[in-house]
Design a protein around this motif. Structure first.
Motif, PDB file in Angstrom:
ATOM      1  N   LEU A 149       0.780  -1.330   0.061  1.00 50.50           N
ATOM      2  CA  LEU A 149      -0.003  -0.061   0.041  1.00 50.50           C
ATOM      3  C   LEU A 149       0.875   1.213   0.086  1.00 50.50           C
ATOM      4  CD1 LEU A 149      -2.686   1.585   0.396  1.00 50.50           C
ATOM      5  CD2 LEU A 149      -2.711   1.184   2.707  1.00 50.50           C
ATOM      6  N   TYR A 150       2.089   1.305   0.692  1.00 49.30           N
ATOM      7  CA  TYR A 150       2.875   2.255   0.850  1.00 49.30           C
ATOM      8  C   TYR A 150       3.617   2.599  -0.595  1.00 49.30           C
ATOM      9  CZ  TYR A 150       6.613   5.385   2.142  1.00 49.30           C
ATOM     10  OH  TYR A 150       7.680   6.484   2.249  1.00 49.30           O
ATOM     11  N   TYR A 151       3.913   1.531  -1.084  1.00 53.60           N
ATOM     12  CA  TYR A 151       4.713   1.608  -2.517  1.00 53.60           C
ATOM     13  C   TYR A 151       3.671   2.189  -3.537  1.00 53.60           C
ATOM     14  CZ  TYR A 151       8.942  -0.100  -0.403  1.00 53.60           C
ATOM     15  OH  TYR A 151       9.947  -0.310   0.184  1.00 53.60           O
ATOM     16  N   LEU A 152       2.173   1.664  -3.469  1.00 53.21           N
ATOM     17  CA  LEU A 152       1.313   1.901  -4.544  1.00 53.21           C
ATOM     18  C   LEU A 152       1.051   3.364  -4.476  1.00 53.21           C
ATOM     19  CD1 LEU A 152      -0.716   1.414  -6.382  1.00 53.21           C
ATOM     20  CD2 LEU A 152      -2.322   0.837  -4.631  1.00 53.21           C
ATOM     21  N   THR A 153       0.942   3.724  -3.267  1.00 54.90           N
ATOM     22  CA  THR A 153       0.593   5.340  -2.793  1.00 54.90           C
ATOM     23  C   THR A 153       1.672   6.093  -3.466  1.00 54.90           C
ATOM     24  OG1 THR A 153      -0.682   4.994  -1.002  1.00 54.90           O
ATOM     25  CG2 THR A 153       0.043   7.199  -1.357  1.00 54.90           C
ATOM     26  N   SER A 154       3.151   5.673  -3.014  1.00 52.94           N
ATOM     27  CA  SER A 154       4.365   6.487  -3.500  1.00 52.94           C
ATOM     28  C   SER A 154       4.405   6.622  -5.015  1.00 52.94           C
ATOM     29  CB  SER A 154       5.655   5.688  -2.960  1.00 52.94           C
ATOM     30  OG  SER A 154       6.648   6.224  -3.192  1.00 52.94           O
ATOM     31  N   ASN A 155       4.122   5.517  -5.648  1.00 55.29           N
ATOM     32  CA  ASN A 155       4.316   5.521  -7.298  1.00 55.29           C
ATOM     33  C   ASN A 155       3.082   6.489  -7.741  1.00 55.29           C
ATOM     34  OD1 ASN A 155       6.240   3.549  -8.878  1.00 55.29           O
ATOM     35  ND2 ASN A 155       5.831   2.929  -6.647  1.00 55.29           N
ATOM     36  N   MET A 156       2.076   6.367  -7.119  1.00 51.70           N
ATOM     37  CA  MET A 156       0.965   7.402  -7.485  1.00 51.70           C
ATOM     38  C   MET A 156       1.305   8.818  -7.271  1.00 51.70           C
ATOM     39  SD  MET A 156      -1.358   5.302  -8.822  1.00 51.70           S
ATOM     40  CE  MET A 156      -2.899   6.485  -8.986  1.00 51.70           C
TER      41      MET A 156
END
Length: 601
Positions: free
Chosen positions: A543-550
């Motif tokens: 979830l952290y990395y998904l948000t980070s890439n968005m």
């Protein structure tokens, strides 16, 4: 061929991150082959001969309760030991319901055994786990709320008694007092006794293998030096069966992923033999045993005291004991541990006060971190834009000095210097973010605040989310499909394509100089690597990395379209080149004039 506008610093960063991921996953998931050793020392809890009367054989094993707001203990009359420990404020994972719903027992059905072993004056062996203890007294201090239970066993060979004394606080105390005391007991043949303990650690979480990789023995040892004494915390392997002799032990912890038992003697134990053995299947994770000899004074009764901690791995709670217990929380090694404890944890605890869903807290935490790192992100984009703008000049130099590598490198470095570019700055920025990237792998799976917390379809943010169970196992990937990992890998793929879309700058033209298009494969390999390697990691990490890439995608458009004017950057580069060239000509002219004056004189 068309210029591919490659950012080589980003490639270097991605290669390093991939390398770190491969090494990290290999270290953490290599649990299939455990080392097998011959335990040639004396086994614990072996059956020994002891005289038991027919009356004792007919005795029924009874249980007695001690409890406070957070703990509930069941004490057994046979052996006088703790038969069960229930943590009231936590739940264990229920595979039938697919969430944490069962009562959480750190100890259950004699999974935790301890005994004293000694010889009396006649040389007969006494093992306390075969003795029957009866409650002698149960007292409660009305002021402090402390309850004291005395379990008393009669000497099977004559006069005297042996007492086990348990004390428990009324409030939210996860530690209890445990004392051993003799009453009119005949003197021992040897000055001392053996204390043996065996603990089979129960599986409490969703992913047993992942939980086992966080289960191990920690211990604190005293280090004497000229300036006094200090203590250091060490540990045994979480993967292999291992045994060790510990000298001057302050305490020994049997740590699981989120909970721990800590044995704290009143005095330092001079020599303790500890063995940790792994179970590859079943309801138990590991079997931990330790044995120590405790000296007693000659011809005197003895009274020994211990503290036993049964509770969560909560950093603030463990710090209150001021014994270094907080060091058993595996936040990582070296400076990664400092990043987690003094950056990520502080940010997380601050956002936790909002009382939002923990998934939203992770999203907000990602935004905060990205805002803090935004100056570095901006510099990376700016450097990337400048590198693209001078790419035609670099290709000309590559063609001009194609047969002389040394001259080519010197000419390129001179070009970088003339336009004010430090080619290492992008690589340094990428390297700076690698510790943050890696530290999160240790942060989310050990954060007890996230344990059992849901977010949309995610059941537990400290474990993987699964939308499909596969009938087979894929190496590195696992036997399930994580939706969050798929979304993150897709976002990373889109961002990679976006930042490396091959658009030519307005100043660039077609060139016959060959580039290296196959290098693009390295960039597009990263989403595949991440898809494979974090599929079984904590869903909070995905979830952290998904948000980070968005956020990265949003930054890309915001910085590129609104903050970076490539036309102005190109004009500044040309101005710097002219200024540097004129400065160089001026220096040469001054040197020439000086040489001419010297010649006329």
């Amino acid at each position: 061929m068309k210029d591919k506008n490659l950012d080589y610093n980003s490639i270097i960063g991605l290669i390093l991150i991939s390398f770190v991921l491969i090494i990290f996953t290999y270290i953490n998931n290599n649990n299939s082959n455990f080392r097998k050793q011959d335990f040639n020392r004396k086994e614990f809890f072996t059956k020994k001969e002891i005289f038991i009367t027919e009356k004792d054989k007919r005795k029924k094993n009874n249980f007695f309760l001690l409890e406070n707001n957070v703990l509930k203990l069941k004490i057994s009359s046979l052996g006088g030991g703790i038969n069960e420990v229930l943590l009231k404020k936590y739940k264990a994972y229920d595979s039938l319901l697919s969430y944490h719903a069962k009562n959480l027992y750190l100890i259950k059905n004699y999974s935790f055994l301890y005994k004293l072993s000694f010889l009396n004056q006649e040389g007969l062996n006494i093992d306390t786990n075969t003795l029957y203890f009866q409650p002698f007294s149960l007292e409660k201090d009305e002021i402090s709320g402390i309850q004291t239970l005395i379990m008393r066993a009669k000497n099977p060979y004559g006069k005297g008694f042996l007492d086990y004394i348990y004390t428990i606080g009324k409030k939210n105390q996860y530690d209890i007092g445990f004392s051993i005391q003799t009453r009119n007991f005949p003197f021992f043949k040897k000055k001392g006794f053996y204390l043996n303990l065996e603990h089979k650690m129960l599986s409490l979480e969703k992913d047993r293998d992942w939980e086992n990789s966080y289960t191990q023995v920690y211990y604190s040892v005293s280090n004497d030096n000229s300036n006094g004494s200090s203590a250091s915390v060490k540990y045994l392997s979480e993967k292999k069966t291992e045994d060790i002799n510990i000298y001057k032990a302050n305490w020994i912890a049997h740590k699981q992923q989120f909970f721990s038992f800590i044995f704290v003697p009143e005095k330092v134990l001079k020599n303790v033999f500890v063995r940790s053995e792994n179970f590859s299947s079943g309801s138990f994770l590991k079997k931990i045993q330790f044995r120590t000899f405790i000296n007693t004074e000659k011809n005197k009764e003895f009274h020994l005291s211990f503290r036993l901690y049964f509770g969560p791995l909560d950093l603030n709670l463990l710090k209150k004991y001021q014994n270094g217990f907080e060091n058993i929380i595996p936040f990582g090694w070296g400076f990664l541990k400092w990043i987690n404890k003094y950056f990520f944890l502080i940010v997380f605890q601050f956002l936790e006060k909002t009382n939002l869903n923990y998934g939203l807290i992770i999203v907000l935490m990602t935004i905060v971190v990205k805002l803090i790192l935004s100056p570095i992100t901006y510099k990376q984009y700016k450097l990337s834009a400048m590198m693209k703008l001078i790419r035609p000049e670099i290709e000309k130099l590559n063609y001009k000095y194609r047969e002389d590598v040394f001259k080519r490198q010197r000419a390129i470095m001179e070009l970088y210097h003339n336009v004010g570019i430090n080619p290492m700055s992008g690589c340094i920025s990428a390297l700076f973010q690698i510790p943050i990237f890696y530290s999160l792998f240790k942060f989310f799976p050990t954060l007890i605040n996230l344990r059992g917390k849901s977010f949309f379809w995610v059941e537990d943010l400290t474990s993987y989310d699964s939308i499909l169970k596969l009938p087979f196992f894929i190496p590195f990937y696992g036997n399930h499909v994580s939706l969050l990992t798929l979304l993150y890998s897709s976002a990373l793929l889109f961002y990679t394509k976006l930042s490396n879309n091959g658009k030519r700058d307005f100043s660039q033209k077609e060139s016959d100089i060959s580039s290296i298009p196959n290098m693009n494969f390295i960039l597009y390999l990263m989403p595949i690597v991440m898809l494979l390697f974090i599929n079984s990691y904590a869903s909070a990490l995905s979830l952290y990395y998904l948000t980070s890439n968005m956020i990265n995608i949003g930054f890309f458009f915001f910085i590129k379209e609104l903050m970076l004017d490539e036309k102005k950057i190109f004009e500044k580069i040309q101005e710097k080149k002219i200024i540097k060239r004129n400065s160089w000509k001026k220096i040469i002219k001054e040197i020439s004039n000086k040489r001419d004056r010297n010649a006329t004189e």
